[in-house]
Design an enzyme around this catalytic site. Structure first.
Site, PDB file in Angstrom:
ATOM      1  N   LYS A   1       0.811  -1.105   0.080  1.00 33.16           N
ATOM      2  CA  LYS A   1       0.061  -0.120  -0.113  1.00 33.16           C
ATOM      3  C   LYS A   1       0.917   1.241  -0.108  1.00 33.16           C
ATOM      4  O   LYS A   1       0.778   2.178  -0.801  1.00 33.16           O
ATOM      5  CB  LYS A   1      -0.769   0.068   1.210  1.00 33.16           C
ATOM      6  N   ASN A   2       1.986   1.276   0.672  1.00 32.84           N
ATOM      7  CA  ASN A   2       2.475   2.550   1.048  1.00 32.84           C
ATOM      8  C   ASN A   2       3.690   2.859  -0.014  1.00 32.84           C
ATOM      9  O   ASN A   2       4.224   3.635  -0.173  1.00 32.84           O
ATOM     10  CB  ASN A   2       3.368   2.578   2.332  1.00 32.84           C
TER      11      ASN A   2
ATOM     12  N   CYS B   1      -4.129  13.034  13.163  1.00 29.36           N
ATOM     13  CA  CYS B   1      -4.980  11.673  13.033  1.00 29.36           C
ATOM     14  C   CYS B   1      -4.573  10.995  14.159  1.00 29.36           C
ATOM     15  O   CYS B   1      -3.984  11.406  15.274  1.00 29.36           O
ATOM     16  CB  CYS B   1      -4.578  11.074  11.656  1.00 29.36           C
TER      17      CYS B   1
ATOM     18  N   ARG C   1       1.336  14.463  13.204  1.00 26.93           N
ATOM     19  CA  ARG C   1       1.700  14.306  11.868  1.00 26.93           C
ATOM     20  C   ARG C   1       1.619  15.703  10.966  1.00 26.93           C
ATOM     21  O   ARG C   1       0.949  15.807  10.038  1.00 26.93           O
ATOM     22  CB  ARG C   1       0.890  13.271  11.170  1.00 26.93           C
TER      23      ARG C   1
ATOM     24  N   ASP D   1       4.973   0.626  12.032  1.00 25.46           N
ATOM     25  CA  ASP D   1       3.642  -0.141  11.295  1.00 25.46           C
ATOM     26  C   ASP D   1       3.731  -1.603  11.859  1.00 25.46           C
ATOM     27  O   ASP D   1       2.394  -2.212  11.473  1.00 25.46           O
ATOM     28  CB  ASP D   1       3.800   0.001   9.741  1.00 25.46           C
TER      29      ASP D   1
ATOM     30  N   ARG E   1      -8.605  -0.647   4.799  1.00 24.89           N
ATOM     31  CA  ARG E   1      -7.707   0.552   4.321  1.00 24.89           C
ATOM     32  C   ARG E   1      -6.335  -0.209   4.004  1.00 24.89           C
ATOM     33  O   ARG E   1      -5.607   0.306   3.389  1.00 24.89           O
ATOM     34  CB  ARG E   1      -7.503   1.426   5.425  1.00 24.89           C
TER      35      ARG E   1
END
Ligand code: EPZ
Length: 425
Positions: free
Chosen positions: A22-23, A123, A128, A312, A404
C-alpha cells in the site's frame, strides 16, 4: 457497520499470499501526475486507500482504469493517464480520509506551477504535520502559504533544483520532494532522506519515466530534473507490513505459515525480533515462512526508521508480547500517540502499562475474547491477532480501518484454519 468475529485458539497452518505494498502504491499513483503519458502500475493491492487515491486523482482530471483482480493476492493493474489534468485542488473531503493525499502536492506544483492541497490535520496516531514537505518545496523555489486550511503552492516559472537537508527523516516528505525534483530545473540533492524500500520503489518508477535519480535507499538522493517525463510500466513491491502482520499471526497462534510473494530482504528487522521471541522466520525460493513450536519469549524493541523495526508493526508485536513469557518493553519512536491498541488489549486481559513512549508488557498466560475496536489500521489488526489466540469470542468493530490496509484479511486467515468471519451490517 461491519464487524469481524473471531473464536480464538486455532494455530494457523497454511499459505497466505502477500500483495503489493500500500505505502509503495500510493506515491507511485501520485507520480502519474508528473506526466501526460499513461503510467501502468501492476500489483496494486485491492484496498480502500487505493480507492481513495483513485478518487482523488480522478477529481484532478486523471483518467484511471482499474483492471480486474488477478492472482491469489488479488493485485490489480491500474493505468493512470495524466494527459488531461483539469484541476490542481486536492479537496479537504479526500485529504481528510487519507493523509497520503498530500503526496499530490509535489507533482502538481512541479508540473503545473500551482497546487492547492488541503492540510491533512492530525490523526489517531499523532499530530503528523507536513512542515518538512513544505520546507523542502520552498527550497525548490515554491511560494507557499496556508489559506483557509489549504496549502497554496505556486511556482509559475517552475521549480529549481536545490539541496534539501531534512532535519528529521520523513518517508512522505522524501517522496514528495523526489517527485517534485524530477521535474525541477537542474540537480536536487536530498540529505537525510528516508531509506524505506517504498522510496527505492518510487525511484525505480521515476527512472522508468525518464528521471535521472541515484542514491535511493541511502540517506543522500540525487535527482537531475527533466523538462518532461514519460509514462511507463511498473510493478509494486511486496507489502512488508502485511507480511510482518502474518508473521505475527503465525507467532501468536503457534503455527506454520508460508507467505509467497513476501520479500525476506525487506523484513530483516522483523525476522530478528521474532527470532528473539522464539519464532522462526525463514526464506525459501519464493516465500517467507514462519513457524513457532516452542514457548514465546518477551522482547525489548524500539521502533525506528528503515532498516529498523517498523512502527507499522509495533501494535502487532504488542499482541504477541501480551502472551509471551516475561516482560517486554516496546518503545515507539516515530509517532507520539501510537498506543491506542493498549487499552483494548487490556480489555482482553493483557497486562500493559504505558509511560511516555514506552509500553511495558507483562506476558499473561491467556487472553480473553471481548468486543473491541481501534482507531487506526495497525491497532485494529493487532486486535484481530489477539482475538486469534484469545479464549472465547472477540468482535472487532470499525472494520473499515482494516479495509484500508489488508486485502482479504478474513479469507486469508480462515484459509489457514482461523475461526473468523465478517459480519455485515
Ligand atoms: C509513512 O507515513 C507511512 N504512510 C506510514 O504508514 C508509516 O507509519 C510512516 O511512513 C513511518 O514509517 C505511507 O507511506 C502512506 P513520516 P508518513 O513522514 O510519510 C513527522 C500505515 O499504517 N513528520 O515518515 O506520513 C511525523 O509526524 C501508515 O500504513 C513531521 O514532523 O510518515 C512522524 O512523527 C501509518 N513533519 C515522523 O515525522 C513532516 O512534515 C515520520 O513521519 C512529516 C513528518
Amino acid at each position: 457497520m461491519d464487524r469481524i468475529r473471531i473464536r480464538g485458539g486455532a494455530p494457523l497452518h497454511g499459505t497466505i499470499p502477500i500483495g503489493g505494498a500500500k505505502n509503495a502504491a500510493l506515491p507511485l499513483m501520485a507520480a502519474a501526475l508528473l506526466t501526460a503519458a499513461p503510467l501502468r502500475i501492476a500489483n496494486v493491492p485491492d484496498l480502500a486507500d487505493i480507492g481513495t487515491m483513485v478518487e482523488l486523482l480522478r477529481s484532478l482530471g486523471v483518467a484511471a482504469d482499474i483492471g480486474p483482480a488477478t492472482g491469489a493476492a488479488a493485485g490489480r493493474v491500474v493505468t493512470l493517464d495524466g494527459g488531461r489534468v483539469s484541476d490542481t485542488t486536492a479537496d479537504y473531503e479526500l485529504v481528510r480520509k487519507m493523509r497520503a493525499s498530500v503526496l499530490v502536492l509535489g507533482p502538481l506544483v512541479a508540473r503545473f506551477g500551482e497546487a492547492r492541497v488541503s492540510l491533512p490535520g492530525g490523526c489517531a496516531i499523532g499530530t503528523r504535520p507536513v512542515d518538512l514537505h513544505l520546507a523542502g518545496l520552498r527550497r525548490l523555489g515554491a511560494e507557499i502559504e496556508i489559506v483557509d486550511g489549504y496549502v497554496l503552492a505556486r511556482a509559475p516559472t517552475g521549480l529549481t533544483g536545490a539541496t534539501v537537508v531534512f532535519p528529521q527523516v520523513s518517508v512522505g516528505a522524501t517522496e514528495n520532494l523526489m517527485m517534485a525534483a524530477a521535474l525541477a530545473a537542474g540537480e536536487t540533492v536530498l540529505e537525510n532522506a528516508a531509506l524505506e524500500p517504498e522510496i527505492v520503489d518510487l525511484a525505480r518508477c521515476l527512472a522508468t519515466m525518464g528521471a535521472e535519480i541515484d542514491g535511493a535507499g541511502t540517506a543522500r538522493i540525487r535527482i537531475r530534473g527533466r523538462q518532461k517525463l514519460a509514462g511507463g510500466e511498473h510493478r509494486v513491491i511486496p507489502d512488508r507490513i502485511e507480511a510482518a502482520t502474518y508473521v505475527m499471526a503465525g507467532a501468536i497462534t503457534g503455527g506454520a505459515i508460508r507467505l509467497p510473494g513476501a520479500d525476506p530482504a525487506l523484513m530483516e528487522a522483523v525476522g530478528d525480533v521474532m527470532a528473539r521471541t522464539g519464532t522462526e522466520v525463514a526464506a525459501d525460493a519464493d516465500a517467507v515462512t514462519v513457524r513457532r513450536d516452542g514457548p514465546l519469549t518477551a522482547v525489548n524493541v524500539a521502533t525506528a526508521p528503515y532498516p529498523g523495526f517498523p512502527t507499522d508493526a509495533q501494535a502487532q508485536l504488542m499482541a504477541v508480547a501480551a502472551i509471551a513469557a516475561g516482560t517486554s518493553v516496546l518503545t515507539e519512536t516515530i509517532f507520539e500517540n501510537r498506543f491506542m491498541h493498549v487499552p483494548e488489549l487490556a480489555r482482553m486481559g493483557a497486562d500493559i502499562s504505558v509511560r511516555g513512549n514506552h509500553a511495558t508488557v507483562r506476558g499473561v498466560a491467556a487472553l480473553r475474547g471481548a468486543p473491541v475496536m481501534a482507531t487506526d489500521l495497525r491497532a485494529s489488526v493487532s486486535l484481530v491477532l489477539a482475538g486469534l489466540v484469545a479464549e472465547g469470542e472477540t468482535t472487532v468493530n470499525r472494520v473499515y480501518h482494516l479495509d484500508r490496509g489488508y486485502a482479504g484479511l478474513v479469507e486469508k486467515l480462515a484459509a489457514c484454519g482461523a475461526e473468523i468471519e465478517r459480519i455485515r451490517g
